[in-house]
Design an enzyme around this catalytic site. Structure first.
Site: not given
Length: 578
Positions: A488, A136-138, A208, A95, A63, A462
């Site tokens: 997730s 990435c996610d956060k 992702c 993650d 990511c 998650e």
């Protein structure tokens, strides 16, 4: 950095009111300028608006592995617009790589650390503006929280998503690999096939590819107005991603000159727009955690009930992974998130007069974009509002005696789901995963995982490993999972998270015992356990308070600071609601 001829000292053209003048102008700031000159900055740079480029590039996740290149393009855009770009780094965690391990407890904490670190650097160095880069996610909510908290002229810049991999003649993502683990345990996939899937699922850089958390939050960044329309969908390694990055740098200077700040953009209407897009896209449940945190930073009231209210009136019209088969790049090829926003706007489900970072409204931006006409779009995964996938949006807020403050479910199949079954109770994710992988699941079970909330975990892990294993073993519809942790964006099936209050603070989920009958009812928005109020209260009172999992270090510090998941699990004292 500027390569033009330096201006003579004293010929500063820096705009009035820029706080970077505190470290760049006047005889008393000669030592400060000397430090800048050591890094190659010249007089022209020092007389220009100082724009921080917050960059979480790292080699620990695909990511973020390419974000130096994305940030460089943004820096070029700032330089071309006569700004002074200053790049600095922030933390990130993967993650996907920490999933299913104790390390996943750090994920939500990283959201807070990113917001804190960007705020600190921008404050300390007296920056005038920000371009916040995210992978990435956060990273995404952390960067947006920092922009809101500092209220500097800011542009949010997503790093883009990964292209799908190819396996056995079909497109695959990391979701398929996680579910493959469960399929192998159940005997439905060989280890050799899983090995081949593993080697082809992630072909390069980027977040992702499905409508998981990163792409959900990137889509939200457009809908809420912190990023330009059309900026979320260009793939990570495409030319379009770097064009978007350069434009973000140029736009940051425009925001400085126009004094355009997040506080000028964010309103109740912009948050309603963000929720509408989230539920229409089938976005991640993590949006129900991050949007309240953003609203708290902005001083805007946003209740978990607002998600249910808006989801009830907003149909799901896009079918991407995890519920469908398509990915973000498929949406990009037909026009990206603006296509979805336009359909919602035409149906009166979006506030078209909400402001964006460009200084124009959502409706004005759509009008100016070169988008294909609706009748020209042929895509089986994109539906109309009149003929939706589901009449309601994907996010459901369930309540009942098991979740008095609410719990969150994302519908990936039918939205008339009703399930009653015996609880199988686990005190942590690892024990639940072992139970599933050992083949103990029975049709009708309700897996209950507790002590995984924001404070109890700490960090609200998650649980894609567990949920994917359940689905991979063929129990997508006949086994439910209930937790005070979270999921997730790749999770699918009847998986209910964010149960509040969490077990650690005395929530009812801590009183459930093996064999208790748990009810999950989507139409009635119910999550309950078949116990009387008296028996439930007696169990809660007789339960020994759990000890903190960590007593020192960063996990202990943030574990003590987290608020309820129902309010975004914020840690900023000034942002917490009364």
């Amino acid at each position: 950095m500027s390569q033009q001829t330096p201006r003579e000292s004293g010929e500063s053209e820096k705009a009035e009111g820029l706080r970077s003048r505190e470290v760049t102008e006047g005889p008393e700031r000669a030592p400060h300028r000397a430090m800048f000159r050591a890094m190659g900055f010249d007089d022209e740079d020092l007389s220009s608006p100082m724009v921080g480029v917050a960059n979480p590039a790292a080699d620990i996740t695909p990511c973020n592995v390419h974000l130096d290149d994305v940030a460089d393009a943004a820096i070029d855009g700032i330089d071309d617009a006569d700004g002074m770009p200053i790049e600095f780094g922030t933390v990130t965690v993967s993650d996907a790589i920490s999933m299913g391990t104790e390390g996943m407890r750090a994920s939500l904490i990283s959201r807070e650390l990113i917001a804190d670190s960007v705020e600190l650097v921008a404050f300390a160095e007296r920056m005038d503006a920000l371009v916040t880069v995210a992978g990435c996610d956060k990273n995404l909510p952390g960067m947006m929280m920092a922009a809101v908290r500092t209220d500097l002229p800011s542009v949010f810049l997503y790093g883009g998503s990964i292209m799908p991999g190819q396996h056995d003649g079909r497109e695959v993502t990391i979701q398929n690999v996680f579910e493959g683990v469960g399929a192998v345990a159940h005997g439905d996939m060989s280890e050799d096939e899983l090995d081949d899937l593993e080697r082809h699922a992630c072909p390069g850089a980027g977040s992702c590819g499905g409508m998981f958390t990163a792409n959900t939050m990137a889509s939200i960044s457009e809908a809420i107005g912190l990023a330009p329309l059309g900026s979320a969908s260009p793939p990570a390694e495409s030319e379009g991603r770097y064009v978007t990055a350069a434009e973000a740098g140029e736009l940051a200077l425009e925001c400085v000159h126009e004094d355009r700040r997040p506080s000028d953009i964010l309103t109740e209407e912009s948050f309603e727009n963000a929720i509408a897009v989230q539920v229409a896209l089938g976005g991640s449940t993590n949006g129900v955690l991050h949007l309240p945190a953003l609203a708290a930073e902005a001083g805007i009231d946003l209740s978990i009930d607002d998600f249910d209210r808006i989801s009830r009136r907003t149909p799901k019209i896009v079918d991407l992974q995890p519920g469908g088969e398509r990915v973000m790049n498929d949406l990009h090829e037909i026009g990206g998130v603006p296509i979805v926003i336009r359909r919602l706007l035409d149906a009166g489900l979006i506030h078209g007069d909400a402001m964006t970072v460009t200084g124009r409204t959502i409706a004005e931006e759509l009008e100016a974009m070169d988008l294909p006409a609706d009748e020209e779009i042929e895509a089986d995964f994109l539906h109309t509002v009149e003929n939706p996938i589901h009449e309601e949006g994907a996010i459901k807020i369930l309540k009942g005696n098991l979740a008095p403050d609410g719990a969150v479910l994302k519908v990936t199949a039918g939205d008339n789901y009703h399930h009653e079954g015996p609880a199988r109770v686990f005190e942590n994710e690892e024990d639940a995963m072992a139970y599933v992988q050992e083949g103990n699941l029975q049709s009708g079970d309700v897996i209950v995982i507790r002590n995984e909330g924001p404070r109890g975990g700490p960090g609200m892990r998650e649980m894609l490993g567990v949920t994917a294993a359940v689905v991979g073993q063929g129990h997508e519809d006949d086994v439910a999972l209930v937790t005070d942790g979270r999921f997730s964006g790749a999770t699918r099936g009847p998986m209910i998270g964010h149960v509040a209050p969490e077990a650690f603070v005395g929530g009812p989920i801590g009183a459930v015992e093996d064999g208790d009958t748990v009810t999950v009812d989507i139409p009635d928005r119910e999550l309950s356990v078949d116990l009387s109020d008296e028996e439930l209260e007696q169990r809660i009172e007789s339960r020994d308070p759990p000890e903190p999992a960590y007593t020192s270090g960063v996990l202990a510090k943030y574990g003590q600071a987290f608020g309820s998941a129902a309010e975004g699990a914020v840690t900023n004292p000034g942002a917490k609601s009364d």
